[in-house]
Scaffold this motif. Structure first.
Motif, PDB file in Angstrom:
ATOM      1  N   SER A 181       0.815  -1.212   0.000  1.00  0.00           N
ATOM      2  CA  SER A 181       0.000   0.000   0.000  1.00  0.00           C
ATOM      3  C   SER A 181       0.845   1.256   0.000  1.00  0.00           C
ATOM      4  CB  SER A 181      -0.936   0.010   1.214  1.00  0.00           C
ATOM      5  OG  SER A 181      -0.174  -0.027   2.417  1.00  0.00           O
ATOM      6  N   SER A 182       2.131   1.117   0.396  1.00  0.00           N
ATOM      7  CA  SER A 182       3.010   2.276   0.453  1.00  0.00           C
ATOM      8  C   SER A 182       4.453   1.838   0.288  1.00  0.00           C
ATOM      9  CB  SER A 182       2.836   3.026   1.783  1.00  0.00           C
ATOM     10  OG  SER A 182       3.203   2.189   2.869  1.00  0.00           O
ATOM     11  N   GLU A 184       2.462   6.806  -0.571  1.00  0.00           N
ATOM     12  CA  GLU A 184       1.411   5.907  -1.030  1.00  0.00           C
ATOM     13  C   GLU A 184       1.797   5.293  -2.373  1.00  0.00           C
ATOM     14  OE1 GLU A 184      -1.220   5.025   0.784  1.00  0.00           O
ATOM     15  OE2 GLU A 184      -0.302   6.252   2.356  1.00  0.00           O
ATOM     16  N   PRO A 216       0.169   4.443  -5.168  1.00  0.00           N
ATOM     17  CA  PRO A 216      -0.219   5.104  -6.430  1.00  0.00           C
ATOM     18  C   PRO A 216       0.633   6.330  -6.735  1.00  0.00           C
ATOM     19  CG  PRO A 216      -2.160   4.534  -5.134  1.00  0.00           C
ATOM     20  CD  PRO A 216      -0.981   4.322  -4.244  1.00  0.00           C
ATOM     21  N   LYS A 226       4.056   5.141  -7.968  1.00  0.00           N
ATOM     22  CA  LYS A 226       3.953   4.678  -9.359  1.00  0.00           C
ATOM     23  C   LYS A 226       3.947   5.858 -10.318  1.00  0.00           C
ATOM     24  CE  LYS A 226       1.469   0.336  -8.492  1.00  0.00           C
ATOM     25  NZ  LYS A 226       0.198  -0.404  -8.706  1.00  0.00           N
ATOM     26  N   ARG A 227       3.231   6.902  -9.920  1.00  0.00           N
ATOM     27  CA  ARG A 227       3.155   8.095 -10.767  1.00  0.00           C
ATOM     28  C   ARG A 227       4.531   8.735 -10.904  1.00  0.00           C
ATOM     29  NH1 ARG A 227       0.557  13.878  -9.443  1.00  0.00           N
ATOM     30  NH2 ARG A 227      -0.082  14.520 -11.537  1.00  0.00           N
ATOM     31  N   ARG A 242       6.622   6.684 -13.225  1.00  0.00           N
ATOM     32  CA  ARG A 242       6.207   6.843 -14.616  1.00  0.00           C
ATOM     33  C   ARG A 242       6.750   8.140 -15.211  1.00  0.00           C
ATOM     34  NH1 ARG A 242       1.348   6.064 -13.758  1.00  0.00           N
ATOM     35  NH2 ARG A 242       0.511   8.177 -13.731  1.00  0.00           N
TER      36      ARG A 242
END
Length: 423
Positions: A7-8, A303, A305, A308-309, A312
């Motif tokens: 989750s993190s 976090e 997400p 990941k951002r 990217r």
């Protein structure tokens, strides 16, 4: 990327014992684990292997034994491929440790086993230089040695050291015989180097030198011995600077070395030393590494997400640089600043996609744009330090050079197909 169902991502800040500088790192993420191609994983793998040899060496010394050290090389030239040199040395080394003669040598010299470390460098004059570092532990004093030494402990240690050196010399002689049997050449004077380790630290560092990528990326060892020798990362840097010959050399290295196992402790050696088997040793090391993450100073969590951002958009390293600069107190500010950078990159890409979409639809009347993937060189936010910017630029150039070479028109393939792939 964050680990499975994570989750993190934990962000750590550790102090380098050598330089005193603070370094930021993460746990709870996937790593490639390649000691040959990844400058990040090469460091951790080097330390793991050094610790593995340390366990073996300490167990040997506790039993009163000694550790012989041996380097195996072979004559080579710039015309020989890395694959040819590697196979020549590997096969001769392996065959020297097989058969009845090897069984007798183990008994005569008290050889407990052999741990093989592998290393490769390159020279523009002599080509690829692949060689092996062998760690040869021998058991403690024999009855004959104890009877000869009596109460003289210094003499007893000297006798065991002499036996360890004789064991290494026997193996060197057997190796040279195998090299010559295959038509190879090896110098009697410089082809094999034999000595006895001073202590467990000497044995560990000597055997676990590896691909020398560890030296450049993390400083596990010092500099290369010969000024003309190029480590894998020297080759990558030269390729990134536009040396087309080094691009070819790097690709040859990439084709041959990944997957090569090094510093493996066999189950038989572990059993003789009273250790757990090889698989259990590796599992214990992984557990210790995880505990180290828990004990280290966690300055914050990101976090999954969001991480990941950042990955990217190529902002993960930028974020870690900010953490190193601001410390735990500046963690929240580092997150906010990196999120603003991510918003900037996202907005820029959206504008680029809208522009490109309109151009495509205008040129190809009636066409429907399903997906666009436009990447810009300036998508990356500059690093705070010049060293990180230079290192990142070089590695990016290596990847770009490799991509262009792979997409170049080749014999037997339609030129238009290559153009479409390149586009």
């Amino acid at each position: 990327m964050p680990g499975y169902e994570a989750s993190s991502v934990n962000v750590h800040l550790r102090c380098d014992e050598t330089t005193g500088e603070f370094r930021a790192g993460v746990s709870g993420v996937y790593r490639c684990g390649s000691p040959w191609l990844c400058p990040v994983c090469a460091v951790s793998k080097a330390l793991e292997r050094a610790e593995r040899i340390e366990v073996v060496s300490k167990a040997t010394y506790r039993r009163g034994g000694q550790v012989g050290l041996l380097v195996l090389t072979a004559s080579h030239s710039a015309k020989m491929s890395l694959d040819d040199v590697k196979k020549l040395v590997q096969n001769a080394s392996s065959k020297a440790r097989k058969g009845r003669a090897w069984v007798d040598a183990q008994k005569n010299y008290g050889i407990l086993g052999v741990v093989v470390g592998q290393e490769v460098t390159y020279s523009r004059v002599n080509g690829w230089h692949y060689h092996q570092h062998l760690c040869i532990p021998v058991h403690g004093p024999t009855d004959a040695e104890m009877a000869r030494a009596g109460e003289n402990t210094a003499l007893l240690e000297a006798l065991v050291r002499e036996r360890a050196e004789e064991a290494a010399r026997w193996l060197a002689t057997a190796y040279k015989q195998q090299i010559r049997a295959k038509g190879g050449k090896v110098s009697d004077r410089h082809g094999c180097r034999v000595r006895v380790a001073d202590d467990w630290e000497d044995a560990s560092g000597y055997t676990a030198k590896g691909s020398m990528a560890w030296e450049v990326s993390g400083g596990h060892k010092g500099e290369t011995k010969a000024a003309t020798s190029m480590t894998p990362w020297d080759i990558a840097a030269a390729a990134a600077d536009g040396d087309s010959f080094m691009v070819r050399i790097w690709r040859e290295y990439v084709d041959v070395m990944p997957g090569t196992r090094t510093c493996v402790v066999s189950a038989a050696l572990s059993a003789k030393l009273g250790l757990s088997d090889a698989e259990e040793i590796e599992e214990e090391e992984e557990e210790l590494e995880q505990q180290l993450h828990e004990r280290a100073d966690i300055v914050g969590r990101v976090e999954a997400p969001i991480w990941k951002r950042w990955m990217r958009y190529g902002l993960a390293a930028t974020f870690l640089s900010r953490v190193e600069y601001g410390g735990a107190e500046g963690f929240a500010d580092a997150v906010d600043a990196t999120e603003r950078d991510a918003d900037t990159v996202a907005a820029r890409r959206a504008d680029d996609e809208d522009t490109l979409r309109s151009i495509v639809e205008e040129v190809f009347c009636g066409a429907t744009v399903v997906r666009l993937d436009c990447k810009r060189a300036d998508d990356r936010i500059p690093f705070e330090t010049a060293e990180q910017a230079i290192r990142e630029a070089k590695m990016r150039a290596v990847r770009e050079a490799d991509r262009r070479q792979r997409l170049a028109p080749s014999d037997g393939r339609p030129w238009v197909l290559d153009c479409r792939e390149a586009a």
